[in-house]
Design a protein around this motif. Structure first.
Motif, PDB file in Angstrom:
ATOM      1  N   VAL A  48       0.842  -1.195   0.000  1.00 20.21           N
ATOM      2  CA  VAL A  48       0.000   0.000   0.000  1.00 20.21           C
ATOM      3  C   VAL A  48       0.879   1.248   0.000  1.00 20.21           C
ATOM      4  O   VAL A  48       0.738   2.122  -0.850  1.00 20.21           O
ATOM      5  CB  VAL A  48      -0.942   0.034   1.208  1.00 20.21           C
ATOM      6  N   ALA A  49       1.791   1.321   0.956  1.00 25.66           N
ATOM      7  CA  ALA A  49       2.663   2.486   1.059  1.00 25.66           C
ATOM      8  C   ALA A  49       3.850   2.149   1.933  1.00 25.66           C
ATOM      9  O   ALA A  49       3.731   1.353   2.865  1.00 25.66           O
ATOM     10  CB  ALA A  49       1.908   3.683   1.635  1.00 25.66           C
ATOM     11  N   THR A  50       4.994   2.762   1.625  1.00 23.23           N
ATOM     12  CA  THR A  50       6.182   2.585   2.440  1.00 23.23           C
ATOM     13  C   THR A  50       6.810   3.938   2.728  1.00 23.23           C
ATOM     14  O   THR A  50       6.573   4.921   2.011  1.00 23.23           O
ATOM     15  CB  THR A  50       7.235   1.706   1.737  1.00 23.23           C
ATOM     16  N   VAL A  59       3.843   5.228  -2.614  1.00 19.36           N
ATOM     17  CA  VAL A  59       2.424   4.901  -2.454  1.00 19.36           C
ATOM     18  C   VAL A  59       1.929   4.182  -3.703  1.00 19.36           C
ATOM     19  O   VAL A  59       2.212   4.616  -4.825  1.00 19.36           O
ATOM     20  CB  VAL A  59       1.600   6.182  -2.211  1.00 19.36           C
ATOM     21  N   ALA A  60       1.220   3.095  -3.508  1.00 23.15           N
ATOM     22  CA  ALA A  60       0.682   2.333  -4.631  1.00 23.15           C
ATOM     23  C   ALA A  60      -0.245   3.205  -5.470  1.00 23.15           C
ATOM     24  O   ALA A  60      -0.973   4.057  -4.942  1.00 23.15           O
ATOM     25  CB  ALA A  60      -0.063   1.105  -4.122  1.00 23.15           C
ATOM     26  N   SER A  61      -0.229   2.967  -6.763  1.00 28.79           N
ATOM     27  CA  SER A  61      -1.037   3.791  -7.660  1.00 28.79           C
ATOM     28  C   SER A  61      -2.531   3.687  -7.356  1.00 28.79           C
ATOM     29  O   SER A  61      -3.274   4.627  -7.575  1.00 28.79           O
ATOM     30  CB  SER A  61      -0.774   3.390  -9.110  1.00 28.79           C
ATOM     31  N   SER A  62      -2.943   2.536  -6.838  1.00 28.76           N
ATOM     32  CA  SER A  62      -4.368   2.323  -6.565  1.00 28.76           C
ATOM     33  C   SER A  62      -4.900   3.203  -5.439  1.00 28.76           C
ATOM     34  O   SER A  62      -6.109   3.402  -5.318  1.00 28.76           O
ATOM     35  CB  SER A  62      -4.620   0.852  -6.227  1.00 28.76           C
ATOM     36  N   ARG A  64      -2.990   6.195  -4.483  1.00 29.77           N
ATOM     37  CA  ARG A  64      -2.305   7.483  -4.532  1.00 29.77           C
ATOM     38  C   ARG A  64      -3.318   8.612  -4.637  1.00 29.77           C
ATOM     39  O   ARG A  64      -4.272   8.544  -5.398  1.00 29.77           O
ATOM     40  CB  ARG A  64      -1.358   7.510  -5.732  1.00 29.77           C
ATOM     41  N   GLY A  65      -3.070   9.649  -3.840  1.00 27.15           N
ATOM     42  CA  GLY A  65      -3.991  10.773  -3.801  1.00 27.15           C
ATOM     43  C   GLY A  65      -5.079  10.616  -2.755  1.00 27.15           C
ATOM     44  O   GLY A  65      -5.778  11.585  -2.437  1.00 27.15           O
ATOM     45  N   ARG A  66      -5.235   9.402  -2.230  1.00 26.12           N
ATOM     46  CA  ARG A  66      -6.237   9.154  -1.199  1.00 26.12           C
ATOM     47  C   ARG A  66      -5.591   8.752   0.132  1.00 26.12           C
ATOM     48  O   ARG A  66      -6.114   9.091   1.196  1.00 26.12           O
ATOM     49  CB  ARG A  66      -7.196   8.041  -1.641  1.00 26.12           C
ATOM     50  N   PHE A  67      -4.483   8.015   0.067  1.00 29.74           N
ATOM     51  CA  PHE A  67      -3.801   7.535   1.266  1.00 29.74           C
ATOM     52  C   PHE A  67      -2.482   8.276   1.443  1.00 29.74           C
ATOM     53  O   PHE A  67      -1.781   8.563   0.469  1.00 29.74           O
ATOM     54  CB  PHE A  67      -3.503   6.038   1.152  1.00 29.74           C
ATOM     55  N   THR A  68      -2.142   8.515   2.704  1.00 27.76           N
ATOM     56  CA  THR A  68      -0.876   9.172   3.031  1.00 27.76           C
ATOM     57  C   THR A  68      -0.201   8.408   4.165  1.00 27.76           C
ATOM     58  O   THR A  68      -0.839   8.118   5.177  1.00 27.76           O
ATOM     59  CB  THR A  68      -1.103  10.622   3.465  1.00 27.76           C
ATOM     60  N   ILE A  69       1.073   8.119   3.984  1.00 23.84           N
ATOM     61  CA  ILE A  69       1.846   7.462   5.040  1.00 23.84           C
ATOM     62  C   ILE A  69       2.741   8.497   5.703  1.00 23.84           C
ATOM     63  O   ILE A  69       3.282   9.387   5.038  1.00 23.84           O
ATOM     64  CB  ILE A  69       2.679   6.284   4.480  1.00 23.84           C
ATOM     65  N   SER A  84     -11.366   9.090   1.329  1.00 21.05           N
ATOM     66  CA  SER A  84     -12.162   8.687   0.151  1.00 21.05           C
ATOM     67  C   SER A  84     -12.145   7.176  -0.040  1.00 21.05           C
ATOM     68  O   SER A  84     -11.896   6.666  -1.136  1.00 21.05           O
ATOM     69  CB  SER A  84     -11.620   9.386  -1.117  1.00 21.05           C
ATOM     70  N   LEU A  85     -12.399   6.474   1.038  1.00 20.93           N
ATOM     71  CA  LEU A  85     -12.321   5.017   0.995  1.00 20.93           C
ATOM     72  C   LEU A  85     -13.365   4.422   0.062  1.00 20.93           C
ATOM     73  O   LEU A  85     -14.484   4.952  -0.075  1.00 20.93           O
ATOM     74  CB  LEU A  85     -12.481   4.452   2.401  1.00 20.93           C
ATOM     75  N   LYS A  86     -12.957   3.333  -0.569  1.00 23.39           N
ATOM     76  CA  LYS A  86     -13.809   2.625  -1.523  1.00 23.39           C
ATOM     77  C   LYS A  86     -14.022   1.184  -1.034  1.00 23.39           C
ATOM     78  O   LYS A  86     -13.174   0.650  -0.304  1.00 23.39           O
ATOM     79  CB  LYS A  86     -13.146   2.593  -2.897  1.00 23.39           C
ATOM     80  N   PRO A  87     -15.100   0.550  -1.457  1.00 22.27           N
ATOM     81  CA  PRO A  87     -15.308  -0.851  -1.061  1.00 22.27           C
ATOM     82  C   PRO A  87     -14.122  -1.752  -1.425  1.00 22.27           C
ATOM     83  O   PRO A  87     -13.819  -2.688  -0.674  1.00 22.27           O
ATOM     84  CB  PRO A  87     -16.567  -1.245  -1.836  1.00 22.27           C
TER      85      PRO A  87
END
Length: 115
Positions: A48-50, A59-62, A64-69, A84-87
């Protein structure tokens, strides 16, 4: 032996946010890097992210822009802010601590995103 304790998972509606925490029993400043991975049912574990010891993030492309480490060296803790979580983000999220010769994993925390 590095112990990792994750927290912050739970059930959230699509579009919502969660923040995961991972606290290490050893100084994270001494690690090569740390990261978050996830595994959905029937799928392989994926990155997911390192974040490196120097603070460089990946950050994984899937997500990116939504998750921050991020990391707090003083608290020996890394975070994953998930917006902006998705199912399709539903999975068990694992924290990883990478040392010079070994890697350590947390027990995982469940994140479930309802539609």
């Amino acid at each position: 032996q590095v112990q990792l304790v994750e927290s912050g998972g739970g059930l959230v509606q699509a579009g919502g946010s969660l923040r995961l925490s991972c606290t290490a029993s050893e100084s994270i400043f001494d690690s090569i890097g740390m990261g978050w991975f996830r595994q959905a049912p029937g799928k392989e574990r994926e990155l997911v992210a390192t974040i490196s010891s120097g603070g460089t993030t990946n950050v994984a492309s899937s997500v990116r822009g939504r998750f921050t480490i991020s990391r707090d060296n003083a608290e020996n803790t890394i975070y994953l802010q998930m917006n902006s979580l998705k199912p399709e983000d539903t999975a068990v999220y694992y924290c990883k601590y990478s040392a010079l010769r070994m890697s350590y994993w947390g027990q995982g925390t469940q994140v479930t995103v309802s539609s």
